[in-house]
Design a protein around this motif. Structure first.
Motif, PDB file in Angstrom:
ATOM      1  N   ALA A 127     -89.805 -33.640 -71.224  1.00  0.00           N
ATOM      2  CA  ALA A 127     -88.965 -32.523 -71.676  1.00  0.00           C
ATOM      3  C   ALA A 127     -87.499 -32.934 -71.628  1.00  0.00           C
ATOM      4  N   MET A 128     -86.798 -32.759 -72.769  1.00  0.00           N
ATOM      5  CA  MET A 128     -85.378 -33.091 -72.872  1.00  0.00           C
ATOM      6  C   MET A 128     -84.571 -31.794 -72.967  1.00  0.00           C
ATOM      7  N   LYS A 129     -83.581 -31.657 -72.116  1.00  0.00           N
ATOM      8  CA  LYS A 129     -82.767 -30.439 -72.158  1.00  0.00           C
ATOM      9  C   LYS A 129     -81.869 -30.426 -73.405  1.00  0.00           C
ATOM     10  N   PRO A 130     -81.365 -29.267 -73.801  1.00  0.00           N
ATOM     11  CA  PRO A 130     -80.400 -29.231 -74.902  1.00  0.00           C
ATOM     12  C   PRO A 130     -79.144 -30.027 -74.520  1.00  0.00           C
ATOM     13  N   THR A 131     -78.531 -30.660 -75.483  1.00  0.00           N
ATOM     14  CA  THR A 131     -77.296 -31.392 -75.237  1.00  0.00           C
ATOM     15  C   THR A 131     -76.274 -30.453 -74.593  1.00  0.00           C
ATOM     16  N   PRO A 132     -75.770 -30.760 -73.395  1.00  0.00           N
ATOM     17  CA  PRO A 132     -74.824 -29.832 -72.759  1.00  0.00           C
ATOM     18  C   PRO A 132     -73.453 -29.811 -73.423  1.00  0.00           C
ATOM     19  N   SER A 133     -73.094 -30.881 -74.162  1.00  0.00           N
ATOM     20  CA  SER A 133     -71.813 -30.889 -74.881  1.00  0.00           C
ATOM     21  C   SER A 133     -71.946 -30.085 -76.160  1.00  0.00           C
TER      22      SER A 133
END
Length: 363
Positions: A301-307
């Protein structure tokens, strides 16, 4: 050290996103292994940024410069070391961030740990840019494994609420190659179109979206691994969590098995062509930390790009007060599709290390 993994095959990654270069050192590779550099460059190209509106506009050639360990295209037994020179940094985009840590980034924790001395331009040593050297190491590991009949492939399993078809019970090397050749790494192209639309919508809204990646390894013998704290899942998960933005790893049915009864979750054994196999593979090819001979399957699972480009709440480290931050620069609206070859690379490197360990460092 925290930027290293492996037992027999020891891999260390170095560099910062906006530094002069990034790279890796891999010690323990068997000598005499030919490396197809054209195939390796094609593998690295799958991760490379700047190719479409679905990813960051940063453009890097990502061409490795081998400093040691490779002579005339063949491993020579010395540690294999390579660098990738950075050439398209916009460091001024990050000047404000020295005082205003980005939400859900490592800016704050790095500031605390290293007393404000960490180079966090572009994410520094925490950046997804560091997955490029991981792909060099893993691309080489994939070639060595393929010569032993072991193949690793992955696809983008989901973006947001949109999902791809899962791998079949027995994926093939041909299927892996077919997905790898696509500009968007999915099994179902119609599902891929919906995923791409979701990514572009997030970009338009100055936002980002997360996703999952399914990876499989075929051709591994039964009996590889150990119980308890040194099993196949343990070794793979420890390395996979080193990929920036990974927030979860599961094997086989994973958390889905918690919703089932034993009669639904168990994989019945059967004999097929004189070989013991299972009729299903909800265990993901691993029992008790040891391979069953069925395909290893895992999801990341990859989180949404925080930038993101929306205004966000943060703090001023110098003034110790609340403030607001608008992140500038070039960022991926979704990380997951570019991370597909990275998951393959890390999985291949760990499996090659395990095989070398079982064969006392040689094949």
């Amino acid at each position: 050290m925290s930027s290293e993994f492996g037992r027999i095959l020891r891999v260390s990654v170095f560099g910062q996103s906006h530094g002069r270069a990034i790279g890796f050192n891999m010690d323990g590779l068997p000598a005499g292994e030919p490396i197809d550099l054209e195939a390796l460059y094609a593998f690295l190209d799958r991760r490379k940024p700047g190719k479409s509106p679905l990813s960051t506009a940063r453009r890097e050639s990502d061409t490795p410069i081998f400093l040691s360990g490779l002579e005339n295209g063949v491993t020579c037994g010395a540690p294999l070391c390579a660098i990738i020179e950075n050439s398209d940094q916009h460091s001024s985009d990050y000047s404000e961030l020295a005082d205003k840590p980005r939400p859900s980034h490592a800016d704050y924790t790095a500031w605390v740990k290293w007393g404000g001395q960490a180079d966090m331009r572009g994410g520094g040593h925490f950046s997804g840019r560091l997955t490029a050297p991981l792909c060099i190491a893993g691309g080489i590991a994939k070639q060595i494994l393929a010569r032993r009949g072991i193949y690793i492939g992955a696809h983008l399993a989901s973006v947001g609420a949109e999902s791809d078809s899962p791998f079949p019970l027995h994926p093939t090397a041909a299927l892996f190659d077919q997905v790898a050749a696509k500009p968007f790494p999915v099994l179902d192209d119609h599902a891929g179109e919906r995923m791409q639309a979701l990514i572009l919508e997030a970009r338009q809204n100055l936002d980002s979206v997360g996703g999952t990646i399914e990876c499989a390894a075929i051709g591994l013998p039964a009996g590889l691994g150990d119980p308890m704290f040194d099993g196949i899942e343990n070794r793979l998960a420890a390395a996979l969590f080193g990929i920036p933005a990974v927030k979860g790893v599961e094997f086989g049915l994973g958390f889905g098995s918690a919703r089932l009864h034993g009669s639904e979750n168990n994989d019945p054994f059967t004999v097929e062509d004189g070989k013991i196999v299972t009729e299903s593979n909800r265990a993901g090819g691993i029992l008790g930390g040891i391979t069953t001979g069925m395909p290893i399957t895992l999801r990341v699972a990859m989180k949404p790009t925080p930038s993101i480009s929306q205004a966000q709440r943060t703090v001023s480290l110098s003034a110790m007060e609340d403030t607001e931050l608008v992140i500038r620069g070039r960022h991926d609206p979704c990380i997951a599709h570019r991370a597909v070859p990275v998951v393959e690379a890390v999985t291949a490197t760990v499996l090659l290390d395990l095989l070398l360990e079982g064969h006392h460092g040689t094949f």
